[in-house]
Design a protein around this motif. Structure first.
Motif, short mmCIF file in Angstrom:
data_model
loop_
_atom_site.label_atom_id
_atom_site.label_comp_id
_atom_site.label_asym_id
_atom_site.label_seq_id
_atom_site.Cartn_x
_atom_site.Cartn_y
_atom_site.Cartn_z
N ASN A 1 36.15 37.26 46.05
CA ASN A 1 35.54 37.12 44.73
C ASN A 1 35.81 38.35 43.87
O ASN A 1 36.06 38.22 42.67
CB ASN A 1 34.04 36.85 44.85
CG ASN A 1 33.75 35.45 45.32
OD1 ASN A 1 34.59 34.56 45.24
ND2 ASN A 1 32.56 35.24 45.83
N ALA A 2 35.77 39.53 44.47
CA ALA A 2 36.07 40.76 43.74
C ALA A 2 37.54 40.77 43.29
O ALA A 2 37.84 41.17 42.16
CB ALA A 2 35.77 41.98 44.60
N GLN A 3 38.44 40.32 44.17
CA GLN A 3 39.86 40.25 43.79
C GLN A 3 40.06 39.28 42.63
O GLN A 3 40.80 39.58 41.68
CB GLN A 3 40.71 39.77 44.97
CG GLN A 3 40.86 40.78 46.07
CD GLN A 3 41.55 40.18 47.29
OE1 GLN A 3 41.61 38.97 47.47
NE2 GLN A 3 42.09 41.04 48.14
N VAL B 1 36.26 36.70 30.80
CA VAL B 1 35.39 37.87 30.92
C VAL B 1 34.47 37.88 29.70
O VAL B 1 34.80 38.46 28.67
CB VAL B 1 36.21 39.18 30.98
CG1 VAL B 1 35.30 40.38 31.12
CG2 VAL B 1 37.20 39.14 32.14
N ASP C 1 42.66 40.73 29.61
CA ASP C 1 43.25 41.85 28.87
C ASP C 1 44.61 41.45 28.30
O ASP C 1 44.91 41.73 27.14
CB ASP C 1 43.38 43.06 29.80
CG ASP C 1 43.78 44.31 29.05
OD1 ASP C 1 43.16 44.61 28.02
OD2 ASP C 1 44.72 45.00 29.52
N ALA D 1 37.85 38.39 40.38
CA ALA D 1 37.26 38.97 39.17
C ALA D 1 38.21 39.98 38.55
O ALA D 1 38.36 40.02 37.32
CB ALA D 1 35.91 39.63 39.51
N GLU D 2 38.86 40.79 39.39
CA GLU D 2 39.82 41.76 38.88
C GLU D 2 41.01 41.05 38.22
O GLU D 2 41.45 41.44 37.14
CB GLU D 2 40.31 42.67 40.00
CG GLU D 2 41.32 43.70 39.52
CD GLU D 2 41.85 44.58 40.64
OE1 GLU D 2 42.60 45.51 40.32
OE2 GLU D 2 41.56 44.31 41.82
N LYS D 3 41.49 39.99 38.85
CA LYS D 3 42.62 39.25 38.27
C LYS D 3 42.22 38.60 36.95
O LYS D 3 43.01 38.57 36.00
CB LYS D 3 43.12 38.19 39.26
CG LYS D 3 43.89 38.79 40.42
CD LYS D 3 44.40 37.72 41.36
CE LYS D 3 45.20 38.34 42.50
NZ LYS D 3 45.78 37.33 43.37
N ARG D 4 40.99 38.05 36.89
CA ARG D 4 40.53 37.46 35.63
C ARG D 4 40.45 38.53 34.53
O ARG D 4 40.80 38.28 33.38
CB ARG D 4 39.17 36.79 35.81
CG ARG D 4 39.23 35.44 36.46
CD ARG D 4 37.91 34.70 36.38
NE ARG D 4 36.79 35.43 36.93
CZ ARG D 4 36.43 35.41 38.21
NH1 ARG D 4 37.09 34.67 39.07
NH2 ARG D 4 35.40 36.10 38.63
N SER D 5 40.02 39.72 34.90
CA SER D 5 39.93 40.81 33.94
C SER D 5 41.32 41.20 33.44
O SER D 5 41.52 41.42 32.23
CB SER D 5 39.24 42.01 34.59
OG SER D 5 39.18 43.08 33.70
N ILE D 6 42.29 41.28 34.34
CA ILE D 6 43.67 41.61 33.95
C ILE D 6 44.23 40.53 33.04
O ILE D 6 44.86 40.82 32.01
CB ILE D 6 44.55 41.80 35.21
CG1 ILE D 6 44.13 43.07 35.95
CG2 ILE D 6 46.03 41.84 34.84
CD1 ILE D 6 44.71 43.20 37.35
#
Length: 163
Positions: free
Chosen positions: A64-66, A136, A76, A68-73
């Motif tokens: 889930n953390a991975q 995000v 952006d 979330a990071e991909k969604r953030s990237i």
């Protein structure tokens, strides 16, 4: 074949209990006993045996953390795309036409895109920005919101924050 045709024997239950005590998971016990995972789950539940799923929970949290990071990237990148698209609305553009009786190609450099192209650029920029916000969402805290922000929110149909 269902369990009525092939009931679990006492020896198999003992094997399930032993494999569980050794720390094997449901899938591994099923593989070793030749039984289905549902059968193993039912038998373990009947014997009050519980599987330790802390490793699964940790793996799920990490995944889930991975994500979330991909969604953030991605969000952006979509904001960058929206900015590039809106900048193109005010840059020189090449317009062209193919047609006429001889099906000829003509092109011309203009100071900025025609209105229809600007509308298409704005539509694409809006879609990119909207997708970014879906991936995000912005913080929605209203405490400490400036009076102008509260007024704008009220004007746009939102509920102004209490003063």
């Amino acid at each position: 074949m269902n369990n009525r045709d092939n009931p679990v024997t006492d020896a198999e239950r003992e094997q399930i209990r032993r494999l569980h005590a050794e720390g094997h998971g449901r899938n591994e016990i099923a593989r070793r006993t030749g039984r289905g995972t549902r059968t193993i789950s039912v038998q373990c539940a009947a014997m009050n045996l519980v599987f330790d799923n802390t490793a699964t929970e940790a793996a799920t949290a990490a995944r889930n953390a991975q994500l979330a990071e991909k969604r953030s990237i991605l969000a952006d990148a979509l904001v960058d795309d929206a900015l590039r698209l809106t900048e193109q609305m005010w840059q020189p553009a090449k317009v062209y036409n193919i047609g006429g009786k001889d099906n000829t190609y003509t092109e011309q450099l203009v100071p900025e895109p025609p209105a229809a192209d600007k509308r298409a650029l704005m539509t694409a920029a809006t879609a990119a920005a909207a997708q970014s916000l879906r991936l995000v969402p912005p913080e929605t805290e209203t405490e400490g919101m400036a009076a102008v922000d509260q007024w704008l929110r009220g004007m746009m149909g939102g509920t102004p924050a209490p003063e």
